[in-house]
Design an enzyme around this catalytic site. Structure first.
Site, PDB file in Angstrom:
ATOM      1  CE  LYS A 119     -32.420  -0.924 -40.880  1.00 13.69           C
ATOM      2  NZ  LYS A 119     -33.167  -2.209 -40.895  1.00 13.69           N
ATOM      3  CB  SER A 361     -36.527  -8.273 -32.990  1.00 13.68           C
ATOM      4  OG  SER A 361     -35.201  -8.426 -33.409  1.00 13.68           O
TER       5      SER A 361
END
Ligand code: NAD
Length: 427
Positions: A119, A361
């Site tokens: 992240k 994704s």
């Protein structure tokens, strides 16, 4: 004397004010204990393996130079490269980025992708920046983290207040640094730059499939079901539209400014037409209610799709929905999860419900790697199969182990990275 995690777990009062990282660690520990893993495994997985903090100088439009702080966390790469979005928000902080990378590991495990979690985030307010400033910030971030990211290392994607345009700038900057075109470096790109068909709607599609599966378990028909959605951005607005088109009655929606309620069903197409690019629409109306009132509306299905910590011990007793599906990351505290479970409400946790985005994704990255692109129907079909399997794996784990869906999702999500770490000889 116990660890900080154990001490905090003992007191529900303290628990209510826990930060995201501590509550994530509590549930990681509980899941690993239930699966019979050692304390060493918890020590390995309780924080990201790598956390980079960068300072990015950006030339602003007025000629001044402003310094921005950014982060990239890589939780665990035992299974494969790490993967996860980049958030642009004034409230980004180090512990939030760490927790979100751990949740990405769980999501990838739950939907069975060959990735660990990552992240990123930058402390900034994109709503007050020009396109030029945003472009320079996005490129500066990629230059700052370029050593630790890449198509086989760590693959970023969009998150709160980042979009396909920002992904395009980031991909272009990375390709220039590496001196070759690298579409697989990042996902959520525009279609013409190697984006996947269906990526923009994937999170919402994924949540809808969880709603359908949860509704089947509870014997609720989608046709005519009363749905409330908090948040009208990428996730919330598409979701409201899909539910509306499937015959559900969307009786409440909200954004950062407030909420709209109509027991007869809102005109979702009208609202979609009028919302701005930051997901704001309620500012156009006089008769609004608060976000807190919205959460307590009489409805069948409640979907928090905005921000974290919305359902807490103080309002969990007042929730009237029989199914809650968390499209947002972390909308429900641990204490509230306990109360809702005791009340018999079926809570589909964030790490399961919102993993449709990372699934598509992954499809985008696979298409980039093979240079062959699939039509939207193929993407949607693959997504549907993956999600039905993931939902039912978690649901069955919850039934068999007699635990709530959140703990079951953590157990399903954590098992693969723990096994992979073990096989690699790390623990
Ligand atoms: P977004 O920025 O497109 O939209 C956010 C929405 O929430 C907007 O309507 C905004 O007005 C509203 N909002 C902001 N602050 C609020 C507040 N205090 N109270 C009520 N509403 C508020 O974001 P998004 O991409 O739709 O993401 C929403 C949530 O879903 C986040 O928690 C995000 O992490 C999660 N999520 C999104 C994706 C994705 O692919 N978009 C994937 C996984 C998880």
């Amino acid at each position: 004397m116990g660890t900080a995690v154990e001490e905090k777990k003992a007191s529900p009062k303290i628990e209510e004010s826990l930060d995201l990282l501590t509550s994530t660690q509590i549930t990681f520990k509980e899941a690993l204990d239930k699966l019979g893993y050692s304390k060493e495994m918890y020590e390995l997985l309780k924080e990201p393996l790598r956390m980079l903090t960068v300072r990015i100088p950006v030339k602003m439009d007025n000629g001044s130079t402003k310094m921005f702080t950014g982060y990239r966390a890589q939780h665990n790469d035992a299974v494969g490269p790490t993967k996860g979005g980049v958030r642009f928000h004034p409230e980004v902080d180090e512990n939030e980025v760490k927790s979100l990378s751990m949740w990405m590991s769980l999501k990838c495990g739950i939907v069975d992708l060959p990735y660990g979690g990552g992240k990123g985030g930058i402390i900034c307010d994109p709503r007050s920046m020009s396109m030029g400033e945003l472009e320079r910030l996005s490129r500066g971030y990629v230059r700052a983290i370029s050593q630790i990211v890449g198509p086989t290392k760590d693959i970023p994607a969009p998150d709160v207040y980042t979009n396909a345009q920002i992904m395009a700038w980031m991909m272009d900057e990375y390709s220039r640094i590496r001196e070759h075109d690298s579409p697989g470096f990042i996902t959520g790109k525009p279609l013409v730059l190697g984006g996947s068909a269906g990526r923009d709607k994937a999170t919402a599609q994924g949540v809808v499939i969880c709603i359908e599966e949860a509704a089947k378990k509870r014997g609720i028909s989608i046709e005519g079901a009363r749905v409330v959605v908090q948040g009208f951005g990428n996730a919330g607005s598409f979701l409201a539209k899909f539910m509306h088109d499937m015959g559900a009655k969307v009786i409440g929606i909200s954004d950062a400014g407030g909420a709209l309620h109509d027991p007869n069903g809102l005109d979702i197409d009208y609202l979609l037409d009028r919302r701005d690019s930051f997901g704001m629409v309620t500012n156009l109306f006089k008769n609004t209610i608060t976000n807190q009132e919205l959460l307590e509306l009489d409805c069948d299905i409640l979907v928090p799709a905005a921000i974290s910590n919305q359902i807490t011990a103080s309002n969990a007793h007042n929730i009237k929905a029989s199914i809650i599906v968390e499209a947002a990351n972390g909308p429900t505290t641990l204490e509230a999860t306990k109360i809702l479970t005791e009340r018999g409400i079926l809570l589909v946790p964030d790490v399961l419900a919102s993993s449709g985005g990372v699934t598509v994704s992954y499809f985008e990255w696979v298409q980039n790697n093979q240079g062959y692109y699939w039509p939207e129907e193929e993407v949607n079909e693959k997504l549907r199969k993956n999600r039905i399997r993931a939902f039912n794996n978690v649901y069955e784990a919850a039934q068999q182990r007699k635990v709530n869906m959140r703990l079951a999702a953590y157990m399903v999500g954590i098992r693969r990275m723990a096994e992979a770490s073990h096989f690699r000889g790390w623990v």
